[in-house]
Scaffold this active site. Structure first.
Site, PDB file in Angstrom:
ATOM      1  N   GLY A   1      -9.366   3.735   6.615  1.00  0.00           N
ATOM      2  CA  GLY A   1      -9.094   5.154   6.849  1.00  0.00           C
ATOM      3  C   GLY A   1      -7.629   5.455   7.110  1.00  0.00           C
ATOM      4  N   PHE A   2      -6.950   4.561   7.796  1.00  0.00           N
ATOM      5  CA  PHE A   2      -5.563   4.849   8.188  1.00  0.00           C
ATOM      6  C   PHE A   2      -4.710   3.596   8.119  1.00  0.00           C
ATOM      7  CE2 PHE A   2      -8.412   7.810  10.239  1.00  0.00           C
ATOM      8  CZ  PHE A   2      -7.829   9.036   9.929  1.00  0.00           C
ATOM      9  N   GLY A   3      -3.426   3.806   7.820  1.00  0.00           N
ATOM     10  CA  GLY A   3      -2.459   2.721   7.912  1.00  0.00           C
ATOM     11  C   GLY A   3      -2.044   2.528   9.361  1.00  0.00           C
ATOM     12  N   GLY A   4      -1.334   1.439   9.611  1.00  0.00           N
ATOM     13  CA  GLY A   4      -0.713   1.233  10.919  1.00  0.00           C
ATOM     14  C   GLY A   4      -1.643   0.785  12.032  1.00  0.00           C
ATOM     15  N   MET A  10     -11.672  -6.126   4.575  1.00  0.00           N
ATOM     16  CA  MET A  10     -10.952  -5.171   5.429  1.00  0.00           C
ATOM     17  C   MET A  10     -10.769  -5.797   6.805  1.00  0.00           C
ATOM     18  SD  MET A  10     -10.163  -2.657   3.562  1.00  0.00           S
ATOM     19  CE  MET A  10      -9.333  -1.779   4.899  1.00  0.00           C
ATOM     20  N   GLY A  45       0.943  -2.055   4.180  1.00  0.00           N
ATOM     21  CA  GLY A  45       1.575  -0.741   4.144  1.00  0.00           C
ATOM     22  C   GLY A  45       2.742  -0.702   5.104  1.00  0.00           C
ATOM     23  N   SER A  46       2.438  -0.559   6.393  1.00  0.00           N
ATOM     24  CA  SER A  46       3.521  -0.370   7.364  1.00  0.00           C
ATOM     25  C   SER A  46       4.515  -1.523   7.384  1.00  0.00           C
ATOM     26  CB  SER A  46       2.953  -0.089   8.761  1.00  0.00           C
ATOM     27  OG  SER A  46       1.772  -0.780   8.981  1.00  0.00           O
ATOM     28  N   MET A  48      -9.028   7.947  -0.704  1.00  0.00           N
ATOM     29  CA  MET A  48      -9.963   8.281   0.380  1.00  0.00           C
ATOM     30  C   MET A  48     -10.536   9.675   0.155  1.00  0.00           C
ATOM     31  SD  MET A  48      -7.870   6.906   3.676  1.00  0.00           S
ATOM     32  CE  MET A  48      -6.971   5.344   3.636  1.00  0.00           C
ATOM     33  N   SER A  64       0.838  -1.196   0.000  1.00  0.00           N
ATOM     34  CA  SER A  64       0.000   0.000   0.000  1.00  0.00           C
ATOM     35  C   SER A  64       0.873   1.245   0.000  1.00  0.00           C
ATOM     36  CB  SER A  64      -0.903   0.018   1.227  1.00  0.00           C
ATOM     37  OG  SER A  64      -1.413   1.329   1.387  1.00  0.00           O
ATOM     38  N   ASP A 111      -4.634   3.534  -2.231  1.00  0.00           N
ATOM     39  CA  ASP A 111      -5.753   3.835  -1.338  1.00  0.00           C
ATOM     40  C   ASP A 111      -6.282   5.235  -1.590  1.00  0.00           C
ATOM     41  OD1 ASP A 111      -6.072   1.520   0.438  1.00  0.00           O
ATOM     42  OD2 ASP A 111      -3.993   1.955   1.023  1.00  0.00           O
ATOM     43  N   ASP A 147      -6.768  -6.652   3.734  1.00  0.00           N
ATOM     44  CA  ASP A 147      -6.140  -5.330   3.858  1.00  0.00           C
ATOM     45  C   ASP A 147      -6.325  -4.805   5.273  1.00  0.00           C
ATOM     46  OD1 ASP A 147      -5.248  -2.724   3.467  1.00  0.00           O
ATOM     47  OD2 ASP A 147      -6.842  -2.167   2.059  1.00  0.00           O
ATOM     48  N   GLY A 148      -5.183  -4.516   5.926  1.00  0.00           N
ATOM     49  CA  GLY A 148      -5.216  -3.874   7.239  1.00  0.00           C
ATOM     50  C   GLY A 148      -4.506  -4.686   8.309  1.00  0.00           C
ATOM     51  N   GLY A 149      -3.431  -4.133   8.824  1.00  0.00           N
ATOM     52  CA  GLY A 149      -2.726  -4.800   9.915  1.00  0.00           C
ATOM     53  C   GLY A 149      -1.989  -6.057   9.518  1.00  0.00           C
ATOM     54  N   HIS A 163      -0.951  -1.286  -4.384  1.00  0.00           N
ATOM     55  CA  HIS A 163      -2.259  -0.956  -3.802  1.00  0.00           C
ATOM     56  C   HIS A 163      -2.360   0.556  -3.596  1.00  0.00           C
ATOM     57  CE1 HIS A 163      -5.880  -2.099  -1.530  1.00  0.00           C
ATOM     58  NE2 HIS A 163      -5.554  -1.163  -0.661  1.00  0.00           N
ATOM     59  N   MET A 181     -12.085   4.185  -1.385  1.00  0.00           N
ATOM     60  CA  MET A 181     -12.833   4.391  -0.138  1.00  0.00           C
ATOM     61  C   MET A 181     -13.546   5.730  -0.283  1.00  0.00           C
ATOM     62  SD  MET A 181      -9.931   2.927   2.384  1.00  0.00           S
ATOM     63  CE  MET A 181      -8.690   3.050   1.108  1.00  0.00           C
ATOM     64  N   HIS A 238      -8.045   0.978  -4.567  1.00  0.00           N
ATOM     65  CA  HIS A 238      -9.050   0.740  -3.519  1.00  0.00           C
ATOM     66  C   HIS A 238      -9.779   2.054  -3.263  1.00  0.00           C
ATOM     67  CE1 HIS A 238      -9.600  -0.466   1.043  1.00  0.00           C
ATOM     68  NE2 HIS A 238     -10.745  -0.390   0.394  1.00  0.00           N
TER      69      HIS A 238
END
Ligand code: DX5
Ligand code: ZN
Length: 217
Positions: free
Chosen positions: A141-144, A136, A194-195, A36, A7, A34, A172-174, A32, A67, A65
């Site tokens: 809304g946010f990375g990390g 999801m 991402g992170s 928003m 991401s 994102d 996607d996410g975490g 990816h 959003m 993606h």
């Protein structure tokens, strides 16, 4: 083997062209993106002009993606910008089936995404119009953010619902090496991260850890 779609949200926004080229050399399968809108999610990122510019820097599959609320009017912008896959949110459209058909009509792969609170059963009737399902595993809304492990059951249920249909199951996410392993075992075939990719400058090692950590030698 699972695919990794880094991401761009965690990249250096002042240096996007180089970041994308470095990801491509580091074994990223997709990119990816994102998008928003500050309405569907409480954050703003970038739009089609940035994606169009990055398209000239890379041959990676562009995994966009969206959003955004009511994505229908924006879908053509992202198709024109060079996205290969355009994923919309089930919760963001009045008629998700029509939006998926719109994406395919523009010659792109169509993805449908669901937020953590949305049950898998909501999208069963959409699978014939989709090339990708995005689960999801954080509130978008946010990375990390931290991975929501209660979503693993949903991933497994969707793997079962997809059966032999030609549909990617993306999460996607975490995602980090540990949660990547759980998602792979639950049946995911594309991991967004991402992170975990940008945490150190060795993107190749970070991507590889998502694909292989926990596997037997
Ligand atoms: C969150 C985005 C994600 C995000 C993932 O709303 O959709 O793609 O960048 O970031 P990490 O991997 O840090 O959770
Ligand atoms: Zn995303």
């Amino acid at each position: 083997m699972v695919l990794v779609s880094p991401s761009l949200l965690s990249a250096d926004f002042g240096n996007l062209r180089n970041e994308v080229q470095k990801l491509e050399k580091s074994g990223a399968d997709w990119l990816h993106l994102d998008v928003m809108d500050g309405h569907f999610v409480p954050n703003l990122t970038f739009g089609a002009p940035i994606i169009k510019t990055l398209r000239t820097a890379s041959n990676l599959t562009f995994d966009t993606h969206l959003m955004v609320e009511n994505p229908e009017k924006m879908i053509p912008w992202f198709a024109d910008a060079g996205s290969d896959i355009i994923t919309i949110h089930f919760e963001a459209c009045n008629n998700p089936q029509q939006a998926l058909r719109q994406i395919r009509g523009l010659g792109k792969k169509a993805g449908i995404s669901i937020k953590p609170q949305t049950p898998a059963s909501e999208i069963i009737s959409l699978l014939d119009d989709a090339d990708l399902v995005l689960v999801m595993t954080v509130n978008p809304g946010f990375g990390g953010q931290s991975f929501m492990s209660d979503q693993l059951e949903k991933i497994a249920a969707l793997r079962h619902m997809i059966g032999t249909k030609n549909i990617y199951l993306e999460v996607d996410g975490g995602i980090n090496p540990k949660t990547a392993e759980l998602c792979r075992k639950a049946g995911a075939d594309v991991l967004v991260a991402g992170s975990a990719v940008f945490k150190t400058s060795d993107y190749a090692a970070n991507i590889n850890a998502l694909k292989t950590q926990g596997d037997l030698p």
